[in-house]
Design a protein around this motif. Structure first.
Motif, short mmCIF file in Angstrom:
data_model
loop_
_atom_site.label_atom_id
_atom_site.label_comp_id
_atom_site.label_asym_id
_atom_site.label_seq_id
_atom_site.Cartn_x
_atom_site.Cartn_y
_atom_site.Cartn_z
N THR A 1 -0.10 -4.48 -1.99
CA THR A 1 1.08 -3.45 -1.77
C THR A 1 1.02 -2.12 -2.11
O THR A 1 1.09 -1.15 -1.38
N LYS A 2 0.02 -1.78 -3.14
CA LYS A 2 -0.22 -0.63 -3.44
C LYS A 2 -1.16 0.28 -2.62
O LYS A 2 -1.32 1.24 -2.33
N GLY A 3 -2.02 -0.75 -1.83
CA GLY A 3 -3.05 -0.30 -0.88
C GLY A 3 -2.22 -0.12 0.53
O GLY A 3 -2.99 0.33 1.51
N GLY A 4 -1.05 -0.32 0.51
CA GLY A 4 -0.33 -0.28 2.00
C GLY A 4 -0.64 -1.24 2.76
O GLY A 4 -0.31 -1.07 4.07
N ALA A 5 -1.16 -2.31 2.76
CA ALA A 5 -1.35 -3.28 3.43
C ALA A 5 -0.16 -4.04 4.21
O ALA A 5 -0.11 -4.52 5.12
N PHE A 6 0.95 -3.95 3.23
CA PHE A 6 2.27 -4.39 3.89
C PHE A 6 2.99 -3.49 4.47
O PHE A 6 3.72 -2.51 3.71
N THR A 7 2.69 -2.87 5.58
CA THR A 7 3.08 -1.70 6.09
C THR A 7 4.88 -1.40 6.10
O THR A 7 5.26 -0.17 6.14
N PHE A 8 5.40 -2.41 6.24
CA PHE A 8 7.03 -2.36 6.25
C PHE A 8 7.45 -1.85 4.80
O PHE A 8 8.63 -1.57 4.56
N LEU A 9 6.48 -1.97 3.80
CA LEU A 9 6.97 -1.32 2.55
C LEU A 9 6.53 0.12 2.26
O LEU A 9 6.84 0.54 1.10
N ASN A 10 5.80 0.72 3.23
CA ASN A 10 5.16 2.02 3.08
C ASN A 10 6.43 3.05 3.30
O ASN A 10 7.22 2.85 4.20
N ASP A 11 6.34 4.15 2.48
CA ASP A 11 7.01 5.43 3.10
C ASP A 11 6.54 5.86 4.23
O ASP A 11 5.17 5.87 4.51
N GLU A 12 7.53 6.41 5.09
CA GLU A 12 7.11 7.18 6.14
C GLU A 12 6.59 8.39 5.94
O GLU A 12 6.72 9.16 4.93
#
Length: 213
Positions: free
Chosen positions: A202-213
């Motif tokens: 999650t911290k690494g941005g692997a789950f892209t739908f949780l990333n800020d734009e």
């Protein structure tokens, strides 16, 4: 490569390695047993990821790699770097000082210590390893850049980090409880590593739908 992208890759590598470790170690032990037929029933009833050290290179390879990744991780501040570096050191100690199990020789590990002494160092290192990872989830990953503010997705990520941190601590507390079931330690370790993997991915941005734009 930008520093931010490098940090994300480091986090994803750490999370990915932690997530696959239980299954690689189990697959290696099963393959060894099928080929040699030498593993006693006691090995399987008290199965742990640590016990597979004696029959497959999965633990040594994966945990050493993950520990080195943690030690090389460049966090946001000094506290972040200290926590992850010490986590990596304890991860290496888990490898260097193997546990005691049904197939343990009288002397074990890189330093050939008596197995009882090695086991004490191993178990202490494992507890501290997961406690530090839980601390990282609960108090470091949840920090917010004051200049950007708390976005709605950051709030969701913080919930994930807190659940994962608490989950790792709860898994650790299950280990010393007196109730027993087959491969109890392996299941507890797998749950703890699952929470570790989810939080770092999650911290690494692997789950892209949780990333800020």
């Amino acid at each position: 490569m930008s520093e931010l992208l490098w940090q994300k890759r480091i986090r994803n590598w750490a999370g990915g390695l932690g997530g696959i470790l239980p299954f690689l170690s189990l697959a290696g032990a099963l393959l060894y047993d099928k080929v040699t037929g030498e593993l006693p029933n006691g090995f399987w009833s008290d199965l742990s990821i640590s016990a597979t050290y004696y029959v497959t290179p999965a633990l040594v390879g994966v945990l050493t790699a993950a520990s080195l990744v943690l030690m090389c991780y460049d966090g946001y501040d000094l506290q972040d770097n200290i926590v992850t570096t010490i986590s990596g050191v304890f991860g290496l100690m888990i490898v260097l000082f193997p546990c005691d199990c049904a197939v343990t020789p009288d002397y074990t590990g890189y330093f050939q210590l008596p197995c009882k002494i090695s086991n004490i160092i191993h178990c202490t290192s494992a507890v501290l390893f997961f406690c530090l990872l839980a601390y990282n989830d609960l108090f470091l990953f949840t920090k917010t850049d004051g200049s950007k503010g708390m976005t709605s997705k950051k709030k969701i990520r913080n919930i994930i980090y807190k659940v994962c941190g608490i989950g790792m601590l709860c898994a650790m507390m299950l280990m010393p409880l007196p109730f027993h079931f087959t491969a109890k330690i392996w299941w507890v370790e797998t749950v703890a590593l699952f929470f570790f993997a989810v939080s770092w991915l999650t911290k690494g941005g692997a789950f892209t739908f949780l990333n800020d734009e």
